[in-house]
Design an enzyme around this catalytic site. Structure first.
Site, PDB file in Angstrom:
ATOM      1  N   HIS A 161       2.053   4.568  -2.807  1.00  0.00           N
ATOM      2  CA  HIS A 161       2.172   5.954  -2.628  1.00  0.00           C
ATOM      3  C   HIS A 161       3.614   6.369  -3.088  1.00  0.00           C
ATOM      4  O   HIS A 161       3.554   7.389  -3.963  1.00  0.00           O
ATOM      5  CB  HIS A 161       2.212   6.069  -1.081  1.00  0.00           C
ATOM      6  CG  HIS A 161       0.717   6.160  -0.549  1.00  0.00           C
ATOM      7  ND1 HIS A 161      -0.512   6.993  -1.191  1.00  0.00           N
ATOM      8  CD2 HIS A 161       0.151   5.622   0.540  1.00  0.00           C
ATOM      9  CE1 HIS A 161      -1.619   6.396  -0.330  1.00  0.00           C
ATOM     10  NE2 HIS A 161      -1.078   5.901   0.432  1.00  0.00           N
TER      11      HIS A 161
ATOM     12  N   ASP B 236      -4.758   7.613  -1.401  1.00  0.00           N
ATOM     13  CA  ASP B 236      -5.750   6.915  -0.555  1.00  0.00           C
ATOM     14  C   ASP B 236      -6.991   6.871  -1.149  1.00  0.00           C
ATOM     15  O   ASP B 236      -7.669   7.858  -1.526  1.00  0.00           O
ATOM     16  CB  ASP B 236      -5.722   7.334   0.826  1.00  0.00           C
ATOM     17  CG  ASP B 236      -4.298   6.863   1.540  1.00  0.00           C
ATOM     18  OD1 ASP B 236      -4.075   5.741   1.353  1.00  0.00           O
ATOM     19  OD2 ASP B 236      -3.988   7.669   2.556  1.00  0.00           O
TER      20      ASP B 236
ATOM     21  N   HIS C 269       0.798  -1.175   0.083  1.00  0.00           N
ATOM     22  CA  HIS C 269      -0.077   0.087   0.059  1.00  0.00           C
ATOM     23  C   HIS C 269       0.703   1.207   0.005  1.00  0.00           C
ATOM     24  O   HIS C 269       0.794   2.292  -0.754  1.00  0.00           O
ATOM     25  CB  HIS C 269      -0.873  -0.155   1.272  1.00  0.00           C
ATOM     26  CG  HIS C 269      -1.586   1.347   1.625  1.00  0.00           C
ATOM     27  ND1 HIS C 269      -3.078   1.324   1.097  1.00  0.00           N
ATOM     28  CD2 HIS C 269      -1.394   2.495   1.863  1.00  0.00           C
ATOM     29  CE1 HIS C 269      -3.421   2.488   1.716  1.00  0.00           C
ATOM     30  NE2 HIS C 269      -2.541   3.372   1.850  1.00  0.00           N
ATOM     31  N   GLU C 270       2.000   1.318   0.753  1.00  0.00           N
ATOM     32  CA  GLU C 270       2.834   2.402   1.053  1.00  0.00           C
ATOM     33  C   GLU C 270       3.591   2.708  -0.217  1.00  0.00           C
ATOM     34  O   GLU C 270       3.999   3.553  -0.669  1.00  0.00           O
ATOM     35  CB  GLU C 270       3.615   2.490   2.346  1.00  0.00           C
ATOM     36  CG  GLU C 270       2.679   2.426   3.610  1.00  0.00           C
ATOM     37  CD  GLU C 270       1.877   3.553   3.867  1.00  0.00           C
ATOM     38  OE1 GLU C 270       1.944   4.690   3.158  1.00  0.00           O
ATOM     39  OE2 GLU C 270       0.823   3.549   4.301  1.00  0.00           O
TER      40      GLU C 270
END
Ligand code: CA
Ligand code: CA
Length: 1028
Positions: free
Chosen positions: A161, A168, A157-158
């Site tokens: 980014h 998000d 998930h990170e």
């Protein structure tokens, strides 16, 4: 108009190179190489942490491989251990890796604000972030796995980014929105199921409604079902075990008011990811990925060699003297204790002026300073200097891995590329300083290929550029308490007998090793420094060096915090440039100092691409907001441009109040190096700390399993959103490095810059009027004034998104754009029928004086949700706080019904008591409408989440939990009227999911008979109060 679109497209593609101490990760043949995970030197030695990191990387790699549809895995990962940990034989020596450049940082913030993993990300859609931050508690404490999900999934998930610039898909600030006639949870995909409730501990109750907005109150949370059918999305709830994909064009929810839609123009995360630079030349592979190769690197003290140009041209513009001044500041004030430093000078050939010396006391610093070259002659052989520098670096252990060279030159050398291979092999890092306008244009290739910093300085003395460059050369080891911090850097030409005065605030986070340094050109000025108590330091207290024309005041101990003032008088007969530089270090090694980190969006650029200047102001890991941040850009044509950097969430600034301040730069003048310097002033009581709110992995409040909410432990309270510590007033200065800009045409080129995209359009309905608010863009992105706005509205979200020019236009005749960054307010004058349930969308474009158009703004929603009428004497609800975990749900497989009609003919109901409650519980229902009739008048209620329905009080008021948990109240007063109540619930007709309904009536035995069960017979079940 076409040409603008093309321009914007190119812009998006070009801005993918990133900057300043950036990551060295490469994706080659589907494998990521050189991923660096660094451990903060403050963390105690713990082998378990290494094990946990390894486990995370291994599981993340397989997860990444499937999430990217076989496009990427982690092949080569390096864990950088701090110097404070003891040595082990299997630890290797770092080369160009450093804490500062790491992709992932494991560190504990000095103030506890929870363990939310996050990515420091402030670029635009598709641009890389700075780093991922995990706390040691997140890495070590397995009880956090239920709230964030397995670490490997959180890492991916990170990583999305950090690496691909996606955002998000949840939004804690806007958790609900209206779509059609439904209040929905902000999420992706829309297929993620769950229920809302507000919970305290294990006790949950239906969400209550904010009567001013019609939306659920802020304690209302969405609890996802533990088991889902939808595999998307990782940027929403990576923790759910079924979630293994990013939202793609099929599953994406464009209406959700989240950062992904706002920043990426409603594109799905997978759309952005799959078109990223990484995947342009990395098609999917069929091989199954090997386990990541994880290497342990052990950080070491700095070993550094100054390689200084002493060619003839260094005699011009007083360069050699300025070099000695600036390098002297580096040796006396900046380089950290225990570092090893050598010096090489070069012209035609190179000479080792000093072999490596360990900086272990002030005398060594002075001795090295005395060896700095003061004489310039001959040509420029940059490679000779670099080779000699590498030779000096070999002096301690015959290796150069991870060692540093600071290379300063003012000249050109056609042979510079001859040492590129040797430099690359050396594993060393080269920082470059280009002095004057003629420094070799290939110089920065050396810093680029080794991940070094790059600076330039003009010959304008009052800019103090050379001193700023040397002052910026602090260690990248993450130990902030060792680093020198620059507080003040300014210079001015002062006339005979005139004064140069100023104030520097020393705050509580700094004060050790404080130096005031004054330089001049011809004659030593008179100087006074006053401390906050009024004590005066006269020039006699300074260390004076008449060779380098420098006076240095060293404050012993910890300098008193507060306002320090200086007053300098030019006593020379003629005007001369006087500069002042103030540096200090942390006051307490346990408390990180307030710092600023400045950089430019690119290190090379082609006109007319705009640049963005960023400054991160932080206290440890906490953002500092409310500071005044000014950037000065020195252009190749010798002029400088000042810009106020803003943290207002408009223009180039992605997120308001995140401590990242930015501004577009478009005022180009000449081809060459554009050098950036940022000054920050924090005012007592205005500048304050806050917490990071963006680009985090969501803290999941709990799950729904078998119809029961199982809350996770409540998120630990963050110690106040605002300042936990008083920052007081502070000053900081930092060089932001350089960008080399090519192809700038001479003269004033025609306007190439449209207004920036409006990202904060909001629409509200008040007193039967629709009001729009946004932050004004400028003629050129976020500067100047736009010329006019084009506003359009639609009842259809997708019409505005896909066909803006054909949507209904809003009259803006009386709307004149204000200056960029001002707040605009506009009342829509069109005659629009506003009734309960009205939803209208707005979007806006700004145009400049040559009709260049901004991108389309975010699409704002104006929704009218009439607040429910609460009975003046509300009955005691039988289950007014329902422990949802205690509600038995009858799970029946229900064919999807668009409408479930429940009708109650009041006359058929035998009323035994004053108040009868019907409790319909339907966690999967997305919307509820209540039609209630009294005396033949049909009241149609668009039902929100916990309104109250009472027939004693008209109009209808309904109390409904959301999703659909409803209480229908009948009072005696309604007894005399023929009442027909219809309730129907809409299931999501697209998903083939089960629905569950249950009624809960405590005393009406006839309930069954009066319910028209429609197509959902098994779903409704009667339950008596107290049944389990
Ligand atoms: Ca910001
Ligand atoms: Ca313009």
């Amino acid at each position: 108009m076409k040409s603008i679109e093309v321009f914007l497209l190119t812009l998006e593609c070009l801005i993918s190179v990133y900057v300043a101490r950036c990551s060295e990760v490469k994706l080659v043949n589907n494998g990521y190489d050189n991923v660096v995970i660094a451990i903060n030197p403050e963390l105690p030695e713990d082998p378990n942490l290494i094990t946990k990191i390894e486990e995370m990387v291994n599981s993340a790699s397989s997860f990444l491989f499937s999430a990217t549809k076989h496009r990427a895995y982690y092949r080569d990962v390096k864990i950088l251990l701090p110097i404070t940990w003891s040595s082990k034989p299997n630890y290797q020596r770092p080369t160009t890796q450093s804490y500062e450049k790491a992709d992932v940082i494991i560190a504990n913030p000095h103030l506890n604000y929870g363990d939310d993993p996050y990515t420091l990300q402030y670029g635009r859609c598709g641009e890389k972030g700075r780093y991922i931050h995990f706390t040691s508690n997140f890495m070590l404490n397995d009880s956090l796995i239920p709230v964030y999900g397995p670490r490997g999934k959180v890492f991916v998930h990170e990583w999305a980014h950090l690496r691909w610039g996606v955002f998000d898909e949840y939004n804690e600030l806007v958790p609900f929105y209206v779509s059609g006639n439904e209040i929905k949870t902000t999420r992706c995909s829309n297929e993620i199921k769950g229920m809302t409730a507000s919970c305290t501990g294990d006790s949950c109750s239906p969400c209550s409604i904010d009567s001013s907005t019609g939306f659920p109150n802020s304690d209302c949370m969405f609890f996802p079902d533990k088991n889902q059918l939808s595999p998307a999305s990782i940027m929403y709830l990576q923790g759910l075990s079924e979630v293994v994909e990013f939202c793609d064009n099929k599953t994406h929810n464009p209406e959700a008011p989240n950062m992904q839609n706002k920043m990426c123009n409603y594109r799905s995360t997978w759309d952005v990811i799959s078109k990223s630079e990484d995947f342009r030349n990395n098609p999917p592979t069929n091989i199954s990925p090997p386990r990541p190769n994880i290497t342990l690197l052990h950080a070491k003290d700095r070993v550094l060699c100054l390689v200084l140009d002493t060619s003839g041209s260094m005699d011009m513009e007083g360069r050699i003297k300025r070099l000695t001044q600036a390098a002297g500041i580096f040796l006396l004030q900046i380089i950290e204790d225990q570092s090893k430093v050598g010096i090489v000078s070069f012209s035609y050939s190179a000479k080792a002026v000093s072999q490596l010396r360990t900086i272990d006391d002030g005398n060594i610093r002075k001795q090295l300073t005395d060896l700095l070259p003061t004489f310039a002659n001959g040509g420029t052989n940059i490679c000779a200097g670099v080779q000699a520098g590498l030779e000096v670096l070999r002096g301690d252990d015959n290796a150069t891995d991870g060692d540093e060279i600071v290379l300063l030159t003012d000249g050109e050398d056609s042979g510079i590329s001859s040492c590129f291979t040797a430099v690359e092999r050396s594993g060393s890092v080269i920082h470059t300083i280009a002095l004057g306008p003629d420094a070799d244009t290939d110089l920065e290739k050396l810093s680029n290929m080794t991940g070094g910093l790059q600076y330039s300085a003009t010959d304008k003395l009052d800019e103090n550029g050379l001193i700023d460059a040397f002052t910026g050369l602090v260690s990248g080891n993450g130990n902030m308490s060792q680093q020198s911090i620059q507080l003040e850097s300014s210079g001015k030409e002062i006339k005979n007998n005139n004064w140069f005065n100023g104030t520097v605030f020393i705050d509580k986070t700094i004060g050790n090793n404080t130096f005031f340094v004054i330089t001049w050109q011809t004659d030593m000025p008179l100087a006074f420094v006053h401390d906050p108590s009024g004590n005066t330091y006269h020039i006699q207290a300074f260390d004076i060096d008449t060779t380098t024309l420098t006076a240095r005041l060293n404050i012993t101990g910890t300098a008193q915090s507060g306002a320090w003032t200086y007053a300098i008088q030019n006593e020379a007969a003629a005007a001369q440039v006087i500069t002042i530089t103030v540096t200090s270090r942390a006051a307490d090694e346990k408390v990180p100092p307030v710092t600023v980190n400045a950089h430019i969006s690119q290190d090379t650029s082609d006109w007319p691409n705009p640049l963005v200047i960023f400054a991160e102001v932080s206290h440890g890991f906490l953002p500092v907001v409310g500071a005044e941040v000014k950037a000065t850009v020195e252009r190749p044509d010798g002029r400088s441009v000042d810009l106020d950097l803003l943290d207002d969430g408009s223009g180039s600034d992605a997120v308001r109040n995140d401590g990242v301040y930015s501004r577009y730069f478009t005022k180009f003048g000449g081809v060459g190096r554009y050098s950036i310097k940022v000054s920050v002033q924090g005012k007592d009581g205005v500048a304050r700390l806050t917490t990071r709110k963006q680009s985090r992995a969501m803290y999941i409040p709990g799950y729904v399993q078998n119809g029961l909410i199982q809350p996770n432990p409540a998120k630990p309270p963050i110690g106040g959103d605002d300042s936990q510590t008083q920052l007081g007033s502070f000053n900081r200065v930092k060089s932001g490095g350089i960008c080399f800009v090519s192809n700038v045409p001479p003269g004033s080129p025609q306007d190439a810059y449209p207004p920036s995209k409006i990202m904060d359009l909001k629409a509200t309905i008040a007193e039967n009027k629709i009001q729009l608010r946004w932050t004004a863009p400028g003629d050129d992105f976020d500067q100047g004034n736009a010329s006019y706005y084009e506003i359009r509205l639609s009842k259809s979200f997708s019409q505005l998104k896909d066909d803006f020019p054909n949507a209904q236009s809003v009259n803006t005749d009386h709307l004149t754009p204000k200056a960029a960054s001002s707040e605009e307010m506009f009342t829509v004058s069109e005659d629009i029928e506003l009734k309960n349930g009205t939803v209208i969308y707005f979007a806006i474009r700004a145009f400049d004086k040559v009709n260049l158009s901004s991108e389309l703004s975010n699409i704002a929603q104006a929704a009218l949700l009439l607040p429910p009428v609460i009975p003046s004497n509300p009955p005691t609800q039988p289950n007014s706080t329902i422990n949802i975990t205690g509600i038995l749900l009858i799970v029946g497989v229900v064919v999807i019904v668009v409408c479930l009609i429940i009708s109650i003919t009041r006359q058929a109901v035998k009323i035994n008591s004053a108040d009868i409650w019907y409790h319909l519980y339907c966690p999967d229902c997305l919307t509820v409408q209540v039609h209630a009739g009294l005396n033949g008048v049909i009241m149609v209620g668009f039902i929100d989440i916990s309104a109250k329905l009472s027939f004693a009080k008209f109009p209808v008021a309904v109390n409904v939990g959301w999703p659909l948990q409803m209480y229908l109240l009948y009072s005696q007063a309604a007894d005399n009227f023929p009442v027909k109540l219809q309730v129907w619930t809409e299931y999501d007709s697209k998903s083939n999911k089960e629905g569950r309904c249950q009624d809960d009536s405590n005393n009406n035995l006839h309930l069954y008979s009066i319910f028209n069960l429609g197509k959902c017979p098994k779903a409704l079940h009667k339950r008596h109060k107290g049944d389990s």
